[in-house]
Design an enzyme around this catalytic site. Structure first.
Site, short mmCIF file in Angstrom:
data_model
loop_
_atom_site.label_atom_id
_atom_site.label_comp_id
_atom_site.label_asym_id
_atom_site.label_seq_id
_atom_site.Cartn_x
_atom_site.Cartn_y
_atom_site.Cartn_z
N SER A 20 -2.74 -7.83 3.23
CA SER A 20 -3.00 -7.60 4.55
C SER A 20 -3.11 -8.92 5.10
O SER A 20 -2.74 -9.45 6.22
CB SER A 20 -4.27 -6.64 4.93
OG SER A 20 -3.81 -5.48 4.26
N ARG A 67 -1.80 -6.16 -8.00
CA ARG A 67 -0.54 -7.00 -7.58
C ARG A 67 -0.58 -7.97 -9.07
O ARG A 67 0.66 -8.47 -9.46
CB ARG A 67 -0.68 -7.66 -6.46
CG ARG A 67 -0.28 -6.90 -5.19
CD ARG A 67 -0.79 -7.58 -4.11
NE ARG A 67 -2.58 -7.98 -4.20
CZ ARG A 67 -3.40 -8.30 -3.13
NH1 ARG A 67 -2.67 -8.33 -1.84
NH2 ARG A 67 -4.27 -8.44 -3.13
N LYS A 98 -15.80 -8.20 4.17
CA LYS A 98 -14.60 -8.78 5.00
C LYS A 98 -14.72 -8.24 6.56
O LYS A 98 -15.37 -7.33 6.89
CB LYS A 98 -13.09 -8.01 4.44
CG LYS A 98 -12.56 -8.25 3.17
CD LYS A 98 -11.39 -7.35 3.10
CE LYS A 98 -10.67 -7.59 1.46
NZ LYS A 98 -9.67 -6.61 1.48
N HIS A 114 0.72 -1.40 -0.11
CA HIS A 114 -0.05 -0.21 0.02
C HIS A 114 1.08 1.24 -0.27
O HIS A 114 0.70 2.30 -0.66
CB HIS A 114 -0.84 0.08 1.21
CG HIS A 114 -1.95 -1.00 1.34
ND1 HIS A 114 -1.98 -1.83 2.46
CD2 HIS A 114 -2.97 -1.42 0.42
CE1 HIS A 114 -2.94 -2.61 2.24
NE2 HIS A 114 -3.47 -2.41 1.09
O1 PNS Z 1 -8.82 -3.02 0.23
P1 PNS Z 1 -9.87 -3.71 -0.32
O2 PNS Z 1 -10.83 -4.35 0.85
O3 PNS Z 1 -10.05 -4.29 -1.73
O4 PNS Z 1 -10.99 -2.19 -0.69
C1 PNS Z 1 -12.35 -2.54 -1.14
C2 PNS Z 1 -13.15 -1.15 -0.86
C3 PNS Z 1 -13.02 -0.74 0.79
C4 PNS Z 1 -12.37 0.03 -1.73
C5 PNS Z 1 -14.44 -1.24 -1.36
O5 PNS Z 1 -15.25 -2.41 -0.50
C6 PNS Z 1 -15.44 0.04 -1.06
O6 PNS Z 1 -15.39 0.88 -2.01
N1 PNS Z 1 -16.28 0.09 -0.15
C7 PNS Z 1 -16.77 1.25 0.08
C8 PNS Z 1 -18.56 0.83 -0.38
C9 PNS Z 1 -18.71 1.16 -1.59
O7 PNS Z 1 -18.77 2.10 -2.21
N2 PNS Z 1 -19.13 -0.02 -2.33
C10 PNS Z 1 -19.38 -0.27 -3.70
C11 PNS Z 1 -18.17 -0.39 -4.68
S1 PNS Z 1 -17.75 -2.10 -4.27
#
Ligand code: PNS
Length: 159
Positions: A128, A90, A41, A17
């Site tokens: 992570s 990645r 998650k 990150h």
């Molecule tokens: O690090 P991650 O878990 O891959 O990140 C995913 C994240 C947090 C960016 C995604 O779940 C997100 O944007 N969450 C906010 C809610 C949202 O907008 N969801 C719709 C798009 S998936």
């Protein structure tokens, strides 16, 4: 002003990150690192802990802001008047999931685009969850996260 938003769970932040944060901050005027909620998650660290680990890792930088948001990413983007999401890739295995999120966000707001940056090869095996698995089993994580947060992560996972 070109504002990029780098959203993620950051549970916890890794050297992978940080690599994206460092490189993305050089190609925009302002980078907002956004701790967001991924509903699929179960987090290990609270939002406050994740913000603290990010702040300790990134330090004070003029064009980087670290914050959190619990709603839709596109709503946060509208609130801060940002149009660009930046994500790290990645491997091909990340692609399908990231493409779905990018298309979904673009469908919800067609002014918003997602830019992908390849993670540096030396960080390409980091995640992570893999780091937590090493830490919880007593392994060393100093090569995978900034040194100033390695002990905090180990202590939390030992509890
Ligand atoms: O690090 P991650 O878990 O891959 O990140 C995913 C994240 C947090 C960016 C995604 O779940 C997100 O944007 N969450 C906010 C809610 C949202 O907008 N969801 C719709 C798009 S998936």
């Amino acid at each position: 002003m070109r504002t990029f938003v780098y959203p993620g769970s950051f549970d916890p932040v890794t050297n992978g990150h940080l690599d994206i944060i460092n490189r993305a901050s050089k190609i925009c005027d302002k980078l907002i690192v956004l701790v967001s909620v991924n509903t699929s998650k179960i987090p290990t660290f609270s939002i406050e802990e994740r913000l603290e680990l990010l702040n300790l890792s990134v330090g004070k930088r003029d064009n980087i802001e670290i914050t959190s948001f619990s709603g839709l990413l596109v709503d946060f983007m509208r609130k801060v008047n940002a149009k660009t999401i930046i994500k790290g890739l990645r491997a091909i295995s990340d692609f399908e999931y990231e493409m779905q999120m990018a298309l979904l966000n673009h469908h919800m707001n067609s002014e918003i685009d997602t830019l992908f940056m390849m993670t540096s090869i030396e960080n390409s095996f980091l995640s992570s969850s893999a780091i937590k698995a090493v830490a919880v089993n007593g392994g060393k994580i100093n090569d995978f996260v900034p040194e100033q947060i390695a002990d905090i992560i180990i202590r939390k996972l030992k509890k």
